[in-house]
Design an enzyme around this catalytic site. Structure first.
Site, PDB file in Angstrom:
ATOM      1  N   GLY A  77       0.758  -0.842  -0.002  1.00 44.13           N
ATOM      2  CA  GLY A  77      -0.036   0.143  -0.594  1.00 44.13           C
ATOM      3  C   GLY A  77       1.136   1.189   0.176  1.00 44.13           C
TER       4      GLY A  77
ATOM      5  N   ASP B 271       1.425   0.766  12.779  1.00 45.79           N
ATOM      6  CA  ASP B 271       1.205  -0.950  12.132  1.00 45.79           C
ATOM      7  C   ASP B 271       1.675  -1.802  13.647  1.00 45.79           C
ATOM      8  OD1 ASP B 271       1.151  -0.233  10.532  1.00 45.79           O
ATOM      9  OD2 ASP B 271       2.973   0.661   9.335  1.00 45.79           O
TER      10      ASP B 271
END
Length: 433
Positions: A95, A316
């Site tokens: 991404g 993350d």
């Protein structure tokens, strides 16, 4: 689809490891090296599949990129010099590659088609399409703004002032990269500070970029100068060995050369607030980024309730923080994590199911999780985990398996190669050190 069963640790984890280079910095080093005129040399580049997808895309648009021994060499085309790619740009599972490259292409007079794997093709790109469209870029996307999509750049593009509706370093970076080849000043207003690798590196390459309060500005039509870049270890990758050492009794692990950029280091602040023993040694600056060696010792962790304002600095790392919470004393609550539902997988739902599969007590919330920890006792384990093509899910559950009574089966360990190709080897070495 290679499956793997991770067995419990048979004793304390010990030793030293070097985690791969920072993924965010590696992507940006390749992109900006390709936008400079001359030779950029990169040491410590992460050679995972995501970063290699960026390298392939930059080659397809005219840059020369070679690996020579331990270093990577990039001969750029200059700002405004991107060439029309002959075929679609395959982003794999990345991404970051997709969203940042959409920004680069947006202000060049070329057309590029972006494709990706099944996981990436399910992830929304509308948050990047919106600001770039305001700059004059034309998009043809699949339903709901997903891949495959075609970007028709505009040169000259229109400078904009854009307020981020959600905290996103990728959207911010896409707009700033589009602003590189746009006349005038492009501005991004971010409500919450996000990772600032793009601003640091743009300035290092010679772009005029500055921050005033919550406004980041870039003056377009820049001339970037080639650089020699040393990529520090990825703090997101270091998170897995950190949590492993914390939850396996008697462990002490040193993780060398970890990037400690304050916009990325939220996990370590949260873990220390839970009682984690994490010492920061040899603190120094490498390539404009703060770096330290982490010395992590097994610790008795206590439950935590995170402030949603910290999400941007550790978005993350939440999957592995959920693992730490599963072994803490008390009930941890994590809110404000809507962003996790549009990552490589719906990381809230997937982690809830995965932790339950190995015996953890988890409540899924609309915007997060509540986890009742074991107080340090092992979890039952024995479950089979659906990783949903998500590298961080696979690695997080591999870490959890180290303090389970029975092995944990991962249905697919291949996604780990996107960010940390030698993860299982590194963790295995700590068993035998």
């Amino acid at each position: 689809m290679p499956s793997r069963t991770v067995q419990p640790a048979n004793g304390p984890l010990r030793g030293h490891i070097h985690v791969p280079g920072d993924k965010s910095i590696s992507h940006r080093a390749l992109m900006l090296g390709a936008m400079a005129v001359g030779e950029t040399v990169i040491e410590g580049l992460l050679e995972g599949e995501d970063v290699l997808a960026t390298a392939a895309a930059m080659r397809a648009m005219g840059a020369t990129i070679e690996r020579r021994g331990a270093t990577w060499h990039v001969w750029g085309v200059g700002v405004g010099g991107l060439l029309q790619p002959a075929t679609a740009l395959d982003m794999g599972n990345s991404g970051t590659s997709t969203r940042l490259l959409m920004g680069l292409v947006a202000s060049h007079p070329i057309t590029a088609t972006f494709v990706g794997d099944t996981s990436l093709s399910q992830r929304p790109m509308g948050r990047v399409i919106e600001p770039l469209s305001l700059m004059g870029t034309d998009f043809t996307a699949s339903p709901s703004g997903r891949l495959p999509l075609m970007v028709r750049g505009l040169c000259p593009a229109v400078p904009i002032e854009y307020r981020l509706p959600v905290a996103s370093a990728q959207v911010k970076s896409a707009v700033l990269l589009a602003g590189l080849n746009t006349p005038g000043i492009t501005r991004v207003i971010e409500p919450v500070a996000t990772r600032d690798h793009s601003e640091r590196m743009l300035a290092g390459f010679g772009a005029e970029v500055w921050r005033e309060g919550d406004v980041i500005s870039i003056r377009g039509e820049a001339e970037l100068k080639p650089q020699r870049i040393t990529v520090p270890g990825d703090p997101s990758s270091a998170a897995f060995a950190t949590v492993a050492a914390l939850i396996v009794p008697g462990s002490e692990v040193t993780i060398a050369n970890v990037g400690m950029n304050p916009t990325r280091a939220g996990l370590y602040d949260v873990l220390r607030s839970m009682g984690a023993s994490i010492a920061f040694g040899q603190q120094r600056s490498v390539g404009g980024e703060p770096v330290a060696d982490l010395v992590v010792s097994a610790s008795t962790l206590t439950a935590v309730k995170t402030d949603p304002t910290i999400v941007a600095s550790m978005v993350d790392e939440f999957p592995v923080l959920f693992v730490a919470a599963a072994f803490a004393r008390g009930r941890s609550v994590f809110r404000g994590l809507e962003e996790l539902r549009v990552k490589e997988s719906d990381r809230i739902a997937v982690m809830a199911a995965a932790l339950r599969a190995i015996g953890a007590r988890v409540e899924e919330l609309p915007d997060g999780l509540a986890i009742e920890g074991t107080g340090g006792e092992p979890l039952p384990g024995g479950g089979t985990i659906a990783t949903h093509l998500d590298h961080r899910i696979a690695m997080s559950l591999a870490v959890a398996a180290l303090n389970c009574r029975a092995g944990v089966a991962l249905d697919d360990d291949a996604p780990v190669a996107t960010s940390y190709p030698r993860f299982f080897a590194d963790i295995g070495a700590l068993h035998t050190a």
